[in-house]
Enzyme design. Structure first.
Site, PDB file in Angstrom:
ATOM      1  N   HIS A  35       0.851  -1.190   0.000  1.00 16.39           N
ATOM      2  CA  HIS A  35       0.000   0.000   0.000  1.00 16.39           C
ATOM      3  C   HIS A  35       0.893   1.249   0.000  1.00 16.39           C
ATOM      4  O   HIS A  35       2.009   1.220   0.517  1.00 16.39           O
ATOM      5  CB  HIS A  35      -0.909  -0.011   1.232  1.00 16.39           C
ATOM      6  CG  HIS A  35      -1.937   1.071   1.196  1.00 16.39           C
ATOM      7  ND1 HIS A  35      -1.702   2.341   1.637  1.00 16.39           N
ATOM      8  CD2 HIS A  35      -3.206   1.066   0.732  1.00 16.39           C
ATOM      9  CE1 HIS A  35      -2.777   3.083   1.469  1.00 16.39           C
ATOM     10  NE2 HIS A  35      -3.721   2.336   0.925  1.00 16.39           N
TER      11      HIS A  35
ATOM     12  N   GLU B  32      -3.314   3.448  -7.437  1.00 17.83           N
ATOM     13  CA  GLU B  32      -3.715   4.584  -6.598  1.00 17.83           C
ATOM     14  C   GLU B  32      -2.709   5.712  -6.782  1.00 17.83           C
ATOM     15  O   GLU B  32      -1.680   5.738  -6.103  1.00 17.83           O
ATOM     16  CB  GLU B  32      -3.698   4.198  -5.120  1.00 17.83           C
ATOM     17  CG  GLU B  32      -4.733   3.209  -4.688  1.00 17.83           C
ATOM     18  CD  GLU B  32      -4.906   3.250  -3.152  1.00 17.83           C
ATOM     19  OE1 GLU B  32      -5.973   3.647  -2.700  1.00 17.83           O
ATOM     20  OE2 GLU B  32      -3.957   2.891  -2.434  1.00 17.83           O
TER      21      GLU B  32
END
Lengths: 214, 214, 214, 214
Positions: C85, C133
């Protein structure tokens, strides 16, 4: 006072800054040194200025790729090194290892830290000096000696409580001779500078202003 | 003496180890605690044993993914945490941040370090305790109190010189009650253990042997 | 569509969010899952919701302290895990190791990355899915599907060019059902969400709005 | 074939190795280059040998201390750089950033990786070349082309499947001309070497042996 100019990876001409520093150093009681990038150490040292590394790794001769060996920066002409700069934070065990590596290569050491507690912590590892640079002031142009004088005095007290041999520098926002004098009055024996000199249009004039009141 | 059993990511049944520890804790003056993985904290705390985290990150509530928040491990039942274990070394600034995060969540703190200089450095950050674990002895079965008693005494002296409130644990190679007694005689107020209990065929018997001489 | 809600270390009640998600999941064709902190996995899984870890380390059973073992999060009830992430970036070799660790423990894997080149790179490691992202959009409330639709299409094409079996999620700024539909039209098979649900005053209403158009 | 000698932080005389390499380069169709430490780049480049950096950071001009800026190593004479060497592993996002930084400074790029999956992953980031070095063979003296020929062929296939423009080098254990020939037969367009040349009593003789069969 010790005036250490960190050239970072600024788009400056490190040799020009070094020549300016070497010239100014001869005119003052202050001690002026320049910390260029590793690949520029030899060229900077050739100017005759006192030359520092920005970092050394906690390693010895051996199988390490892309690391900075204390002996190699010493061979290139460095006589000291920053360790644990706020832009290059290290693990505690690696600060210890880097201080030992630097001492092995006869490099003087300045370990940077954020606040008085970390200054005490850094001083406990036995470097020659520690440097307190509150991260929130770095690059602001507001000198720590003015924005937060307590932090400098507390850092000086914290280092002395652990090891009286360890001197204290202060950084963050220093750009004038007044700032340097104020730092000295708070107990600092030197200052860390960067953009104020290295990015100045006229690095020599900037350094002259800095050391004028000393 | 404080006996803190680190379950690491061993293939042990953490709840079984916890139940053994809870049972043994009732029979001795020693204080026995278990540090399981984060995902096992609640199940371990449910056994009634004193429960510790293996690590907390230097963060607050907010946008952090895959990190360990002190408040969350406290909510899961932890009352303390290891910080900077030799298998999870942190940057100096992050040890400072993790100690502060743990204190904010009312977790007791033990900061680990390799040698007396780093122990002094860790003690300067104000944790409740520090733990000295020479990396070369971890997992050897040779107790630090026997292989290198000086390092324990030096660590106790180094911590006391910085902050008398910080107690010292010792780890690395502890597996018998004799080792625990020896650690206490060298000035340690507790021991860090791992495989000797967590990987024992009979964790309860292993713990009983450990605390028997206390 | 797969709707994966990352609770980060937000000050939310992860069990309340999980119960909302479990209830909404029953009313829709979308697949809804929750990723709480490691110490909350078991409590979240107990609600019956599909439960994901936020991270697993590239390790096996053994001497690791303060790390997240894939098998342990699976035992706590997780069926999948995020890896890399943007708030927990890993070394390339460790993404590879974490994907392998997750597969060993039968966890589904979503590897996050910033841009189409890194998406191709992540896809080459054989995860079940990748998630694009753009860091500059995270937390802005501006959905990537609207601010930069090309990046989603390019990510879908980049992943397919490397491995057609790897599906693509998109994240950053998703907060409405319209955003989810737009993501699907660009080729994404799911979305990563965080604050829009986890920090909503009424997580159930927020999720109902999200899945309504599906 | 491309023969790239990584001097690591070996206690070798990098200039002597460079002079040997420059001399041998003139006698062979092989392309011979030397990668010294950053502080030695200028001195090595002065010998006329093709000079490479061991690492560049994913940064631009600016506030970075102790980092390696691509432009600065290029100014010092480097024409290429290793990235993500097994002794200097980087985060995926940082490999991407380092490749882009190197390209910005017109440096040729070789991204290292452990296995065919990671080679595909590295190739997806668009470097000029990738280098496969199984960590278990590094420094063994057993060449990868002999110990595990499949890994070289698989790496060549993996890179080609992602991007046919990316060439493949192989490393780990290469020390003879035979090893170099074997690497070429497996599809490698070059080799990474270190101790076999840099720590040889006679680096020139070692290099002559290496390129003799080419």
């Amino acid at each position: 006072m010790f005036v250490l100019v960190n050239c970072k990876t600024y788009p400056c001409d490190a040799v020009e800054v070094a020549e300016a520093a070497a010239a100014v150093d001869e005119t003052t009681d202050a001690r002026v040194a320049i910390a260029p990038q590793a690949a520029q150490l030899a060229a900077v040292a050739d100017t005759g200025v006192e030359t520092w590394a920005q970092h050394v790794d906690p390693i010895d001769y051996g199988s390490n790729t892309g690391h900075t060996l204390a002996e190699t920066v010493a061979d290139a002409g460095a006589v000291g090194t920053l360790i644990n700069h706020s832009e290059h934070r290290l693990k505690l065990a690696d600060i210890d290892g880097s201080v030992q590596a630097a001492e092995r290569a006869d490099l003087e050491t300045v370990v940077c830290a954020n606040n008085p507690a970390q200054i005490a912590s850094a001083a406990a590892l036995g470097p020659d000096a520690v440097a307190v640079e509150p991260p929130e002031l770095i690059g602001t142009g507001t000198p720590v000696s003015q924005a937060d004088p307590d932090i400098v005095e507390d850092a000086v007290a914290a280092a002395a409580a652990v090891d009286e041999e360890v001197s204290v520098l202060c950084g963050a926002g220093i750009s004038t001779g007044e700032d340097v004098v104020a730092a000295g009055e708070l107990g600092a024996e030197g200052v860390l500078l960067a953009s104020g000199v290295a990015k100045a249009d006229d690095p020599k004039a900037a350094l002259e202003d800095l050391v004028a009141p000393l």
